[in-house]
Design an enzyme around this catalytic site. Structure first.
Site, PDB file in Angstrom:
ATOM      1  N   TYR A 133      -9.960  -2.900  -6.173  1.00 31.85           N
ATOM      2  CA  TYR A 133      -8.592  -2.843  -6.716  1.00 31.85           C
ATOM      3  C   TYR A 133      -7.769  -4.022  -6.206  1.00 31.85           C
ATOM      4  O   TYR A 133      -7.195  -4.785  -6.987  1.00 31.85           O
ATOM      5  CB  TYR A 133      -7.915  -1.518  -6.337  1.00 31.85           C
ATOM      6  CG  TYR A 133      -6.404  -1.581  -6.473  1.00 31.85           C
ATOM      7  CD1 TYR A 133      -5.797  -1.677  -7.723  1.00 31.85           C
ATOM      8  CD2 TYR A 133      -5.575  -1.587  -5.343  1.00 31.85           C
ATOM      9  CE1 TYR A 133      -4.406  -1.764  -7.848  1.00 31.85           C
ATOM     10  CE2 TYR A 133      -4.193  -1.666  -5.453  1.00 31.85           C
ATOM     11  CZ  TYR A 133      -3.617  -1.757  -6.714  1.00 31.85           C
ATOM     12  OH  TYR A 133      -2.242  -1.860  -6.830  1.00 31.85           O
TER      13      TYR A 133
ATOM     14  N   LYS B 110      -6.155  -7.320  -8.126  1.00 23.90           N
ATOM     15  CA  LYS B 110      -4.720  -7.616  -8.130  1.00 23.90           C
ATOM     16  C   LYS B 110      -4.468  -9.016  -7.550  1.00 23.90           C
ATOM     17  O   LYS B 110      -3.591  -9.743  -8.012  1.00 23.90           O
ATOM     18  CB  LYS B 110      -3.958  -6.580  -7.312  1.00 23.90           C
ATOM     19  CG  LYS B 110      -3.924  -5.191  -7.921  1.00 23.90           C
ATOM     20  CD  LYS B 110      -3.175  -5.099  -9.234  1.00 23.90           C
ATOM     21  CE  LYS B 110      -1.688  -5.314  -9.100  1.00 23.90           C
ATOM     22  NZ  LYS B 110      -0.992  -5.131 -10.401  1.00 23.90           N
TER      23      LYS B 110
ATOM     24  N   THR C 121       0.851  -6.490  -5.349  1.00 30.56           N
ATOM     25  CA  THR C 121       0.901  -5.406  -4.352  1.00 30.56           C
ATOM     26  C   THR C 121       0.729  -5.963  -2.941  1.00 30.56           C
ATOM     27  O   THR C 121       0.094  -7.020  -2.764  1.00 30.56           O
ATOM     28  CB  THR C 121      -0.214  -4.367  -4.637  1.00 30.56           C
ATOM     29  OG1 THR C 121      -0.334  -3.489  -3.517  1.00 30.56           O
ATOM     30  CG2 THR C 121      -1.567  -5.016  -4.875  1.00 30.56           C
ATOM     31  N   ASP C 122       1.229  -5.230  -1.956  1.00 38.52           N
ATOM     32  CA  ASP C 122       1.029  -5.663  -0.561  1.00 38.52           C
ATOM     33  C   ASP C 122      -0.439  -5.592  -0.155  1.00 38.52           C
ATOM     34  O   ASP C 122      -0.841  -6.176   0.846  1.00 38.52           O
ATOM     35  CB  ASP C 122       1.905  -4.840   0.406  1.00 38.52           C
ATOM     36  CG  ASP C 122       1.535  -3.363   0.501  1.00 38.52           C
ATOM     37  OD1 ASP C 122       0.694  -2.888  -0.291  1.00 38.52           O
ATOM     38  OD2 ASP C 122       2.090  -2.675   1.390  1.00 38.52           O
ATOM     39  N   GLU C 123      -1.257  -4.865  -0.943  1.00 41.23           N
ATOM     40  CA  GLU C 123      -2.674  -4.730  -0.576  1.00 41.23           C
ATOM     41  C   GLU C 123      -3.435  -6.048  -0.680  1.00 41.23           C
ATOM     42  O   GLU C 123      -4.542  -6.164  -0.163  1.00 41.23           O
ATOM     43  CB  GLU C 123      -3.365  -3.682  -1.455  1.00 41.23           C
ATOM     44  CG  GLU C 123      -2.815  -2.303  -1.241  1.00 41.23           C
ATOM     45  CD  GLU C 123      -3.758  -1.186  -1.660  1.00 41.23           C
ATOM     46  OE1 GLU C 123      -4.952  -1.432  -1.876  1.00 41.23           O
ATOM     47  OE2 GLU C 123      -3.276  -0.050  -1.767  1.00 41.23           O
TER      48      GLU C 123
HETATM   49  P1  NAD Z   1      -0.162   3.994 -12.626  1.00 42.00           P
HETATM   50  O1  NAD Z   1      -1.643   4.095 -12.557  1.00 42.00           O
HETATM   51  O2  NAD Z   1       0.664   5.221 -12.453  1.00 42.00           O
HETATM   52  O3  NAD Z   1       0.260   3.354 -14.025  1.00 42.00           O
HETATM   53  C1  NAD Z   1      -0.459   2.311 -14.638  1.00 42.00           C
HETATM   54  C2  NAD Z   1      -0.118   2.328 -16.116  1.00 42.00           C
HETATM   55  O4  NAD Z   1      -0.808   1.231 -16.746  1.00 42.00           O
HETATM   56  C3  NAD Z   1      -0.586   3.605 -16.844  1.00 42.00           C
HETATM   57  O5  NAD Z   1       0.456   4.095 -17.649  1.00 42.00           O
HETATM   58  C4  NAD Z   1      -1.771   3.136 -17.676  1.00 42.00           C
HETATM   59  O6  NAD Z   1      -1.932   3.876 -18.867  1.00 42.00           O
HETATM   60  C5  NAD Z   1      -1.391   1.691 -17.961  1.00 42.00           C
HETATM   61  N1  NAD Z   1      -2.557   0.856 -18.280  1.00 42.00           N
HETATM   62  C6  NAD Z   1      -3.752   0.823 -17.628  1.00 42.00           C
HETATM   63  N2  NAD Z   1      -4.576  -0.058 -18.233  1.00 42.00           N
HETATM   64  C7  NAD Z   1      -3.878  -0.604 -19.263  1.00 42.00           C
HETATM   65  C8  NAD Z   1      -4.186  -1.587 -20.244  1.00 42.00           C
HETATM   66  N3  NAD Z   1      -5.386  -2.184 -20.285  1.00 42.00           N
HETATM   67  N4  NAD Z   1      -3.237  -1.918 -21.135  1.00 42.00           N
HETATM   68  C9  NAD Z   1      -2.014  -1.307 -21.120  1.00 42.00           C
HETATM   69  N5  NAD Z   1      -1.678  -0.362 -20.229  1.00 42.00           N
HETATM   70  C10 NAD Z   1      -2.602  -0.020 -19.291  1.00 42.00           C
HETATM   71  O7  NAD Z   1       0.223   2.887 -11.560  1.00 42.00           O
HETATM   72  P2  NAD Z   1       1.573   2.646 -10.749  1.00 42.00           P
HETATM   73  O8  NAD Z   1       1.430   3.260  -9.429  1.00 42.00           O
HETATM   74  O9  NAD Z   1       2.717   2.976 -11.604  1.00 42.00           O
HETATM   75  O10 NAD Z   1       1.490   1.062 -10.539  1.00 42.00           O
HETATM   76  C11 NAD Z   1       2.059   0.176 -11.489  1.00 42.00           C
HETATM   77  C12 NAD Z   1       1.842  -1.250 -11.038  1.00 42.00           C
HETATM   78  O11 NAD Z   1       2.447  -1.443  -9.762  1.00 42.00           O
HETATM   79  C13 NAD Z   1       0.384  -1.640 -10.871  1.00 42.00           C
HETATM   80  O12 NAD Z   1       0.251  -2.967 -11.300  1.00 42.00           O
HETATM   81  C14 NAD Z   1       0.132  -1.534  -9.381  1.00 42.00           C
HETATM   82  O13 NAD Z   1      -0.883  -2.406  -8.979  1.00 42.00           O
HETATM   83  C15 NAD Z   1       1.484  -1.956  -8.837  1.00 42.00           C
HETATM   84  N6  NAD Z   1       1.866  -1.431  -7.526  1.00 42.00           N
HETATM   85  C16 NAD Z   1       1.807  -0.089  -7.282  1.00 42.00           C
HETATM   86  C17 NAD Z   1       2.246   0.399  -6.053  1.00 42.00           C
HETATM   87  C18 NAD Z   1       2.222   1.888  -5.746  1.00 42.00           C
HETATM   88  O14 NAD Z   1       2.496   2.269  -4.620  1.00 42.00           O
HETATM   89  N7  NAD Z   1       1.942   2.760  -6.707  1.00 42.00           N
HETATM   90  C19 NAD Z   1       2.706  -0.489  -5.081  1.00 42.00           C
HETATM   91  C20 NAD Z   1       2.740  -1.861  -5.358  1.00 42.00           C
HETATM   92  C21 NAD Z   1       2.325  -2.312  -6.587  1.00 42.00           C
HETATM   93  O1  DAU Z   2       0.234  -0.516  -0.895  1.00 35.92           O
HETATM   94  C1  DAU Z   2       0.475  -0.459  -2.262  1.00 35.92           C
HETATM   95  C2  DAU Z   2      -0.613   0.347  -2.923  1.00 35.92           C
HETATM   96  O2  DAU Z   2      -0.399   1.702  -2.574  1.00 35.92           O
HETATM   97  C3  DAU Z   2      -0.674   0.167  -4.427  1.00 35.92           C
HETATM   98  O3  DAU Z   2      -0.995  -1.166  -4.714  1.00 35.92           O
HETATM   99  C4  DAU Z   2      -1.703   1.118  -5.044  1.00 35.92           C
HETATM  100  O4  DAU Z   2      -1.671   1.034  -6.457  1.00 35.92           O
HETATM  101  C5  DAU Z   2      -1.373   2.532  -4.624  1.00 35.92           C
HETATM  102  O5  DAU Z   2      -2.348   3.431  -5.123  1.00 35.92           O
HETATM  103  C6  DAU Z   2      -1.294   2.644  -3.102  1.00 35.92           C
HETATM  104  O6  DAU Z   2      -2.605   2.475  -2.513  1.00 35.92           O
HETATM  105  P1  DAU Z   2      -3.080   3.365  -1.259  1.00 35.92           P
HETATM  106  O7  DAU Z   2      -4.546   3.353  -1.211  1.00 35.92           O
HETATM  107  O8  DAU Z   2      -2.325   2.979  -0.041  1.00 35.92           O
HETATM  108  O9  DAU Z   2      -2.503   4.799  -1.754  1.00 35.92           O
HETATM  109  P2  DAU Z   2      -3.155   6.263  -1.746  1.00 35.92           P
HETATM  110  O10 DAU Z   2      -2.055   7.206  -2.128  1.00 35.92           O
HETATM  111  O11 DAU Z   2      -4.422   6.326  -2.514  1.00 35.92           O
HETATM  112  O12 DAU Z   2      -3.510   6.487  -0.213  1.00 35.92           O
HETATM  113  C7  DAU Z   2      -2.512   6.385   0.801  1.00 35.92           C
HETATM  114  C8  DAU Z   2      -3.187   6.651   2.142  1.00 35.92           C
HETATM  115  O13 DAU Z   2      -3.602   8.031   2.176  1.00 35.92           O
HETATM  116  C9  DAU Z   2      -4.451   5.847   2.362  1.00 35.92           C
HETATM  117  O14 DAU Z   2      -4.564   5.539   3.747  1.00 35.92           O
HETATM  118  C10 DAU Z   2      -5.579   6.808   1.977  1.00 35.92           C
HETATM  119  C11 DAU Z   2      -5.013   8.154   2.367  1.00 35.92           C
HETATM  120  N1  DAU Z   2      -5.470   9.301   1.565  1.00 35.92           N
HETATM  121  C12 DAU Z   2      -5.320   9.233   0.230  1.00 35.92           C
HETATM  122  C13 DAU Z   2      -5.742  10.266  -0.589  1.00 35.92           C
HETATM  123  C14 DAU Z   2      -5.599  10.172  -2.097  1.00 35.92           C
HETATM  124  C15 DAU Z   2      -6.006  10.429   2.184  1.00 35.92           C
HETATM  125  O15 DAU Z   2      -6.109  10.501   3.410  1.00 35.92           O
HETATM  126  N2  DAU Z   2      -6.427  11.459   1.377  1.00 35.92           N
HETATM  127  C16 DAU Z   2      -6.333  11.417   0.014  1.00 35.92           C
HETATM  128  O16 DAU Z   2      -6.745  12.398  -0.662  1.00 35.92           O
END
Ligand code: NAD
Ligand code: DAU
Length: 332
Positions: free
Chosen positions: A148, A152, A124-126
């Protein structure tokens, strides 16, 4: 026929990835391993139930015996499985360490033992931490600031070490914030859209001026496939949408599209250690020939529309009905 092992494929990005891959490629099989945590949802895969190329396995990436058998049968491993929500990692980091780091280790060990064609670690970019200046490039230092993102970053570097030390054919991706269908309604966009639809408050952390770069989930999925085909082993690739917006800007788009009042905005206590801005420089993947296809303005409107059209999907989650269904099937 290419045999994929996709982990976390019942989650938001993983389920979009599996669907998109099966739509694009005829000659593939996908074993989809997911633990079905609160975030994993079989409703995300309903339309794939009758596709014989898709095999769902309920299990944990930390289960070495199970993983050994599945990786042995795979050509390409794509590891999406993770605990993914920053707020939950602040409340209780435990599962982030076991899944995001130890789970990745178990997968990498199996890949080392059996040999695979490609191992894609979805990072992730985080992992870079926050920047208020230049966008991060791939060899910038990692400064993750939440449990988190630190977990990662651990998996990201562990994957790299398996390339350097054991020649495991690893590629690491660092994508920005995804949006699109099937995103669990605890993340900013689906939470705010579904709350606003029900005239509930939108909890804005701090001053709301935090910045994220938004990318449509299908652009992310396509970028992963592009890197499987064109990426160089052992390399890290940033993936971004080029759409940096403050949380207040995202909130305004949602309220306008749904025709809801500003009064739903509620400023609440800030997230601990809240990163001000994420920003990645994507010149490296762009130079290989990839760029995002989705136009932000249309894609965000279509995404809001998807949640409007698919109340059944998020209401089952928010009401606890999905959990009941899950317990009935899996007894826990
Ligand atoms: P999500 O939470 O929606 O999905 C995660 C999935 O992993 C779920 O289906 C969960 O059941 C499964 N899981 C959790 N623990 C597990 C385990 N021990 N064994 C098998 N399965 C397991 O998350 P997402 O937003 O779809 O993110 C997917 C991946 O992409 C993650 O690795 C996250 O770090 C990465 N990512 C997410 C974002 C974003 O914006 N959502 C951005 C960049 C990278
Ligand atoms: O950047 C990639 C990441 O983006 C992924 O690696 C993570 O899995 C994904 O959850 C996401 O992380 P963020 O923390 O950026 O996403 P989130 O949707 O939780 O929050 C986005 C922004 O909004 C952040 O600045 C926090 C803010 N926020 C979030 C929630 C849930 C609020 O202000 N209120 C809220 O209730």
């Amino acid at each position: 026929m290419k045999r994929y092992l996709v982990t976390g494929g019942a989650g938001f990005i993983g389920s979009n990835y599996v669907r998109n891959l099966l739509n694009k490629e005829k000659d593939v099989s996908v074993t989809n391993l997911d633990k079905l945590t609160y975030a994993g949802n079989l409703d995300n895969l309903r339309d794939l139930e009758n596709d014989s190329r898709h095999h769902f396995v309920k299990g944990d990436i930390g289960d070495a015996e199970l993983i050994d058998g599945l990786v042995r049968e795979a050509d390409i491993v794509v590891n999406f499985a993770a605990e993914s929500h920053v707020d939950r990692s602040i409340g209780k980091p435990d599962d982030f360490i076991t899944t995001d780091i130890f789970g990745a280790f178990v997968l990498l060990e199996a890949a080392r033992k059996h040999g695979v064609e490609k191992f894609i670690q979805i990072s992730t970019d985080e992992v870079y931490g926050s920047t208020e200046g230049a966008s991060f490039v791939e060899n910038d230092p990692l400064m993750p600031s939440s449990p988190y993102s630190a977990s990662k970053a651990g998996a990201d570097r562990l994957a790299y070490s398996y390339f350097v030390t054991y020649d495991v054919p690893v590629i690491i991706t660092r994508c920005s914030n995804n949006f699109g269908p099937y995103q669990y309604p605890e993340k900013l966009i689906p939470l705010f859209v579904t709350n606003a639809m029900d005239d509930k408050h939108l909890p804005i952390y701090g001053d709301g001026k935090y910045i994220r770069d938004w990318i449509h989930v299908i652009d992310h999925c396509d970028a992963v496939d592009f890197l499987i085909a064109n990426g160089k082993l052992g390399e890290v690739y940033n993936i971004g949408g080029g759409n940096e917006r403050t949380n207040l800007e995202i909130t305004a788009i949602i309220l306008e599209k749904l025709g809801k009042p500003e009064s739903l905005k509620t400023y609440v206590e800030d997230r601990l250690g809240h990163d001000r801005r994420y920003s990645v420089n994507c010149a490296k993947i762009n130079a290989l020939g990839w760029k995002p296809n989705f136009e932000f303005k249309t894609a965000i409107q279509d995404t809001i529309q998807w949640y409007e059209n698919n109340r059944w999907w998020w209401e089952r989650i928010k009401s606890g009905e999905y959990l009941e269904y899950y317990k009935a099937h899996y007894g826990q």
